[in-house]
Scaffold this motif. Structure first.
Motif, PDB file in Angstrom:
ATOM      1  N   GLU A  23      29.442 -23.066  -5.018  1.00  0.00           N
ATOM      2  CA  GLU A  23      30.818 -22.611  -4.218  1.00  0.00           C
ATOM      3  C   GLU A  23      30.562 -22.031  -2.739  1.00  0.00           C
ATOM      4  O   GLU A  23      31.560 -22.078  -1.859  1.00  0.00           O
ATOM      5  N   CYS A  78      27.699 -24.804   1.984  1.00  0.00           N
ATOM      6  CA  CYS A  78      28.249 -25.267   3.003  1.00  0.00           C
ATOM      7  C   CYS A  78      27.714 -26.715   3.151  1.00  0.00           C
ATOM      8  O   CYS A  78      26.360 -27.193   3.034  1.00  0.00           O
ATOM      9  N   CYS A 135      32.637 -25.923  -1.882  1.00  0.00           N
ATOM     10  CA  CYS A 135      32.109 -25.499  -1.092  1.00  0.00           C
ATOM     11  C   CYS A 135      32.814 -25.539   0.242  1.00  0.00           C
ATOM     12  O   CYS A 135      33.732 -26.365   0.401  1.00  0.00           O
TER      13      CYS A 135
END
Length: 465
Positions: A214, A217, A236
């Motif tokens: 989460e 990136c 994410c």
């Protein structure tokens, strides 16, 4: 399954240690105090470097290379159960692990693990990010699929939490990795000896994107078709980048390029836009629009790592390429010889398009197709891409991991090119190719040897290397 603890060294044997990725992993573990040995078919500059570092390398793969003190054997996708060392491990009860699983376990040990994926451009983009991290003093560990002068090879051992590596989709290797950041450069039809079709490849990239935590990136090319299928519902952060068309709004992508121009050697410059705002001019020292796109991905990751834009601009300007990526090998008789790793139609088209902006009279492409499967399934695309050269010389297909079934040959591709009105020639040996080029290339010509096999030997011969 054996679990690797970087703080508890064991003896690991690498079956195929001379490969670009395997050698890097071997060196990395050796630097951590592991006992490392390995084998390969023949001596090479890579194996000689490993031996100079104190790693035992056996030439020829045989059961007797497996000593009783080996705790784990690592093998590549090219090694199968009938390999004598693989079979010996099974017989002796030595645990086996494939290269991707080992890289995945290493990536899991780093708090910041940046995996760069995509059908094309992985080595270049990883190298660009590497130079940014180095320029910023972030002391990363780096694992590359090519040789980068700035790190003295394909591996750098750092002492920080940053691990930068290439994440290859072939055989779904990247589904064994644990990245905190992912870069997806493109998704194209390739490796059809493993994947069923483009949708199957896209599905694998979706699964790869889902591996992000989460707080991770995903940096992804916003120009990938049906992008939502890859990114929809991911928890994410998602960052897009892309090249802006004339009528695109400035904020179409988080990181964007506009007003691309080229210098006399075909190296691009562009206006950088971040979140729709003009953010400076980026200059590159490598050729082609495709590398402008790669640099956008690198800038996005550099920004994620809070590297100042001025530092990234300097790093990108200093990046002059890696081995076999539009690598200028030299000039002989006024003929400039460049070598390039392109072995997929998209890569060939990008490289030859970039070459058109490079000073030349006639653009020669000496192409060695890579694998029978790829050549057969993408035959029409190869012919179309090669048409960007003025004259094309074809070498026999480099078999790599495959066996010739007689269904496709370079002679077939040569006939396709002739039907398209191109000056195309096929020769079954490098000697014949070299003699033909010596007779026909003239002062001012640009000659590109191209392919993922050993075609670079042709340019080396012409240069007297």
């Amino acid at each position: 399954m054996t679990t690797i603890d970087l703080n508890q060294p064991i003896h690991i044997h690498f079956i195929g240690i001379g490969g670009i990725s395997m050698s890097g992993l071997a060196e990395l573990l050796h630097s951590k105090g592991f006992v490392v040995s390995g084998s390969d078919r023949a001596r090479s500059p890579i194996t000689e470097r490993l031996e100079a570092d104190g790693i035992r390398v056996c030439y020829g793969q045989r059961a007797s290379n497996l000593t009783d003190d080996i705790d784990l054997a690592v093998y590549t996708a090219a090694v199968h159960p009938d390999n004598p060392e693989y079979a010996a491990c099974v017989e002796k009860g030595i645990p086996l692990m494939d290269r991707a699983e080992l890289l995945g376990q290493i990536s899991h040990a780093f708090p910041i693990a940046i995996g760069v994926s995509g059908t094309h451009g992985k080595t270049t983009t990883t190298s660009m990010i590497a130079l940014m991290l180095l320029e910023a003093g972030m002391d990363p560990t780096i694992s590359l699929g090519g040789m980068l002068d700035a790190i003295g090879g394909n591996l750098r051992i750092g002492r920080s939490d940053n691990f930068l590596f290439e994440a290859c989709e072939y055989t779904n290797s990247f589904l064994k990795f644990y990245p905190s950041d992912e870069v997806i450069l493109n998704i194209d039809k390739d490796h059809l000896d493993f994947f069923k079709d483009l949708d199957d490849i896209r599905h694998s990239f979706r699964l790869y994107a889902q591996r992000l935590p989460e707080n991770g990136c995903l940096i992804i090319n916003g120009q990938i078709p049906r992008l939502a299928e890859i990114i929809e519902g991911l928890p994410c952060e998602i960052v897009t980048y892309g090249m802006l068309a004339e009528d695109d709004p400035d904020d179409r992508y988080r990181f964007a390029a506009r007003n691309v121009t080229y210098d006399e050697l075909g190296c691009p410059s562009y206006d950088l836009y971040i979140d729709g705002a003009p953010s400076g001019r980026i200059r590159l020292s490598v050729v082609g629009e495709h590398n402008a796109a790669n640099s956008l991905a690198a800038i996005a990751e550099g920004t994620r790592r809070r590297i100042p834009l001025s530092v990234m601009q300097t790093a990108l300007l200093h990046y002059t390429g890696t081995e076999r990526r539009f690598e200028k090998k030299g000039t002989v008789g006024g003929v400039t010889i460049v070598d390039d790793y392109a072995h997929h139609p998209t890569e060939i088209k990008a490289t030859l398009t970039a070459a058109k902006a490079y000073p030349h009279k006639t653009l020669w492409c000496v192409f060695q197709p890579h694998t029978y499967t790829r050549t057969k399934l993408l035959r029409a695309e190869f012919a179309e891409a090669l048409c960007a050269a003025d004259k094309i010389v074809l070498a026999d297909i480099f078999a790599a991991r495959e066996v010739n079934t007689g269904e496709i040959s370079s002679r077939d591709l040569c006939e396709d090119l002739k039907k398209l009105g191109k000056d195309a020639y096929y020769f079954p040996s490098f000697d014949e190719i070299e003699n033909f080029l010596l007779k026909n290339c003239v002062n001012g010509d640009l000659l590109i040897t191209m392919g993922a096999g050993d075609i670079a030997k042709v340019g080396d011969f012409l240069l007297g290397k």
